[in-house]
Enzyme design. Sequence first.
Site, PDB file in Angstrom:
ATOM      1  N   ASP A 130       0.870  -1.195   0.000  1.00  0.00           N
ATOM      2  CA  ASP A 130       0.000   0.000   0.000  1.00  0.00           C
ATOM      3  C   ASP A 130       0.899   1.234   0.000  1.00  0.00           C
ATOM      4  O   ASP A 130       1.725   1.410   0.893  1.00  0.00           O
ATOM      5  CB  ASP A 130      -0.918  -0.016   1.231  1.00  0.00           C
ATOM      6  CG  ASP A 130      -1.977   1.068   1.161  1.00  0.00           C
ATOM      7  OD1 ASP A 130      -3.154   0.761   1.395  1.00  0.00           O
ATOM      8  OD2 ASP A 130      -1.626   2.242   0.890  1.00  0.00           O
ATOM      9  N   ASP A 164      -3.531   2.357  -5.463  1.00  0.00           N
ATOM     10  CA  ASP A 164      -2.272   2.340  -4.704  1.00  0.00           C
ATOM     11  C   ASP A 164      -2.088   1.094  -3.849  1.00  0.00           C
ATOM     12  O   ASP A 164      -1.297   1.096  -2.913  1.00  0.00           O
ATOM     13  CB  ASP A 164      -2.161   3.614  -3.856  1.00  0.00           C
ATOM     14  CG  ASP A 164      -2.756   3.478  -2.480  1.00  0.00           C
ATOM     15  OD1 ASP A 164      -3.787   2.795  -2.333  1.00  0.00           O
ATOM     16  OD2 ASP A 164      -2.175   4.043  -1.537  1.00  0.00           O
ATOM     17  N   GLU A 165      -2.786   0.020  -4.204  1.00  0.00           N
ATOM     18  CA  GLU A 165      -2.807  -1.120  -3.295  1.00  0.00           C
ATOM     19  C   GLU A 165      -2.889  -2.429  -4.070  1.00  0.00           C
ATOM     20  O   GLU A 165      -3.635  -2.531  -5.041  1.00  0.00           O
ATOM     21  CB  GLU A 165      -4.077  -0.932  -2.459  1.00  0.00           C
ATOM     22  CG  GLU A 165      -4.201  -1.761  -1.254  1.00  0.00           C
ATOM     23  CD  GLU A 165      -5.584  -1.522  -0.614  1.00  0.00           C
ATOM     24  OE1 GLU A 165      -6.229  -0.484  -0.883  1.00  0.00           O
ATOM     25  OE2 GLU A 165      -6.010  -2.401   0.116  1.00  0.00           O
TER      26      GLU A 165
END
Length: 411
Positions: free
Chosen positions: A22, A130-131
């Site tokens: 993350d 973003d993960e």
Amino acid sequence: MAEGGRLPGAPAPAERVVLHVDMDCFYASCERLRDPSLRGEPVVVGMGYEDGETIGAVATASYEAREYGVESAQAISTALDRLPRRRDDPDDPESAHYRPVDIDYYAEVSADVKAILHELADTVREVSIDEAYLDVTERTDWSVAEGFARHVKQRIEREVGVPASVGVAPNMSTAKIASDHDKPDGLVVVPPAEVRSFLAPIDVGDVHGVGPVRARELRELGIETAGDLADSDPYELVERFGERGRELHDRALGRDDRPVEPRGDPKSLSRESAFDGAVDDHERVREQAATLAEAVAERATRRNALYRTIGVKVVTPPYDVHTRERSLPGPVDEPDLLRDVADELLGEFDGESVRKVGVRVSNLSFTADDQAKLGGFGDESERDGDRGERDVPLSRDRDRRGGGQASLGDF
Ligand code: DCP
Ligand code: MG
């Protein structure tokens, strides 16, 4: 029977090595990549914000800005109260740089990060901009998992230039808690033997599947931590929260055997919701279905999906699942039609008691434009599992349903 349904004497399956990556304050980190003068400075990125204005909401804030109480989803005006614009007083260190969201740029940075992740793992599940989860069981071993995770972080930092936090654990839900545990720039490794002790002190609100509402309910029962939840009687949890109670108990124990699966295009999109007890009022069921149909239509539009089959699911007491569906002559994206067909299909259940109702579209085809959106922020299907209060996609119910209804469709 042994844990996980294994037969006695069968060898234990190798413990998986799952990474959750993350990115730290992602939009703010992207802004810093573009403008290195922002490094080490408080940065606030605003959604619906325009340069010099006070409108909009905080998409993210750098960790320096978070120190002043600026956080995601806050009104920009509140953020400005806590941390004024640097430009208004360039010498005031207690001020921040405000930037409007530039999602196209962040998507490019994200694609660079994801390309590295795909090089480092055979199985990558991209969750949002973003993960991502990685299953690296085949590539590494628990004895060297920490080094592997450090390598992932370093490659992202060196080759893209943005910081990531990484959690390593034998399953997804624990890896996610681990990546969040030491942010920013975190690297937390939870080997199989340490899962229980790692989770025990975690706040119950951070357990996978517990949203704010359920967290409050659990606290009312005196359950403050994952350890308290793990020590609770699973039967009482089921009584109180339904089948979800068992899942929460499992997660608190660090049991989660969901495989890391790449997302790809979904086979169907659905929403369902349970009533508080059984409802005899057909109008209420219809209204609820109309709301669900609207949510499904919105989701389809967002994913550029056309649907050819529309279905409903109705659960009547005690737990009888009925599904009905109708196929259209061709694929459409027509919210009104979706609502009307769902409504008609529900007509058959007029006069029945209903515990739960669901709406689903399937036989999907995808229009080509803007595929990037599929993995972008705001794509919420992954978050279904992360927040207890969200509706569970209908398709997940498939395994729980008794036999005998296969001809009714594949909900
Ligand atoms: N985002 C948003 N609105 C929100 C939450 C997040 O627009 N309410 C955007 C901005 C974030 C990005 O999604 O940069 C990723 O979300 P995260 O929850 O991972 O938050 P950050 O990456 O910003 O911070 P963290 O370091 O806590 O992961
Ligand atoms: Mg993040």
